[in-house]
Design an enzyme around this catalytic site. Structure first.
Site, mmCIF file in Angstrom:
data_model
loop_
_atom_site.group_PDB
_atom_site.id
_atom_site.type_symbol
_atom_site.label_atom_id
_atom_site.label_comp_id
_atom_site.label_asym_id
_atom_site.label_seq_id
_atom_site.Cartn_x
_atom_site.Cartn_y
_atom_site.Cartn_z
ATOM 1 N N GLY A 178 0.827 -1.209 0.000
ATOM 2 C CA GLY A 178 0.000 0.000 0.000
ATOM 3 C C GLY A 178 0.856 1.251 0.000
ATOM 4 C CE1 TYR A 190 -9.115 -0.208 7.937
ATOM 5 C CE2 TYR A 190 -9.631 0.893 10.007
ATOM 6 C CZ TYR A 190 -8.778 0.680 8.942
ATOM 7 O OH TYR A 190 -7.590 1.369 8.874
ATOM 8 C CB SER A 217 -7.237 1.252 12.639
ATOM 9 O OG SER A 217 -8.207 2.239 12.909
ATOM 10 C CG ASP A 221 -5.372 -8.204 -5.636
ATOM 11 O OD1 ASP A 221 -5.340 -7.919 -4.427
ATOM 12 O OD2 ASP A 221 -6.429 -8.491 -6.236
ATOM 13 C CB VAL A 222 -2.021 -7.942 -0.793
ATOM 14 C CG1 VAL A 222 -0.858 -6.992 -1.000
ATOM 15 C CG2 VAL A 222 -3.291 -7.197 -0.405
#
Length: 239
Positions: free
Chosen positions: A8, A150, A137, A59-60
């Site tokens: 990313g 998420y 996060s 693409d991971v």
């Protein structure tokens, strides 16, 4: 020169991390998927400033494509620094969340972590030195409305980080997670206006991408050799 892969790496935070690692003397592999041109542009910017970088595109979430890309990269030597920064949002309250929203977010953040990290481990172990940092996060620590998918994905990284740290500690490899709060970026700026930030953040401002990048650069340095298995928050005192 140590090689560092930043997944990313074409986004706001990934780019700041790539610049910081390049400034520390690493050859930085800047990963992108859809934003390949941004990754190439960033690699050119770093090289023009005297650093060393190149863009890599895959693409991971595609295990086969990721394995092939990493196999090619490993032909020229081990990757000793890995920053798992790839992740996406697809927000909705849980009663209205579609299965695809759940699966896609989990796939990028959590399955992507496995797809990228696992193939790099044995070459890294062979050098008896390595640094793995995954970007989490504040949502994974405190929760956040509309981000069950998420938060679940990022919280999964916490458990993976702690377990992998135990496995790799005897090999001289540290594994940590960094959990940012509100960090200035086009995405955050669209979600939080100045008044909202002042209400949510005791420091009354959003964090700067460079502040997160400095923390990641420290954790990937020699100075952080005794720090492993930790989830380190950087959120201006939110929690």
């Amino acid at each position: 020169m140590r090689r560092a892969l930043v997944t990313g790496g074409s986004g706001t935070l990934g780019a700041a991390i790539a610049r910081a690692l390049a400034a520390d003397g690493c050859h930085v592999l800047i990963h992108a998927n859809a934003a390949a041109e941004r990754a190439r542009s960033l690699a050119g910017e770093i090289a023009a400033a005297g650093g060393s970088a190149e863009a890599v595109v895959f693409d991971v979430t595609d295990a086969g494509a990721t394995a092939a890309a990493l196999e090619s990269l490993l032909e020229t030597g081990p990757i000793q620094i890995l920053v798992n920064n790839a992740g996406i949002h697809d927000d909705a309250v849980m009663p209205g969340m579609r299965r695809e929203q759940w699966s896609r977010v989990i796939d990028v953040s959590l399955n992507g972590f496995f797809n990228v990290t696992q193939p790099l481990l044995m070459p890294m172990i062979g050098t008896r030195w390595g640094r793995i940092v995954s970007l989490s996060s504040v949502a994974a620590i405190a929760g956040n409305r509309g981000q069950t998918n998420y938060a679940a994905a990022k919280a999964g990284l916490h458990g993976a980080t702690k377990s992998l740290a135990l496995e790799l500690a005897p090999r001289g490899i540290t594994v940590n997670a960094v959990a940012p709060g509100i960090i200035a970026s086009p995405m955050a700026d669209g979600a939080f206006d100045a008044d909202a930030v002042k209400k949510l953040v005791p420091m009354k401002r959003a964090g700067r991408p460079e502040e997160v990048a400095d923390l990641v650069a420290f954790l990937t340095s020699e100075r952080a050799a005794y720090i492993s298995g930790q989830v380190i928050a950087i959120n201006g005192g939110m929690i």
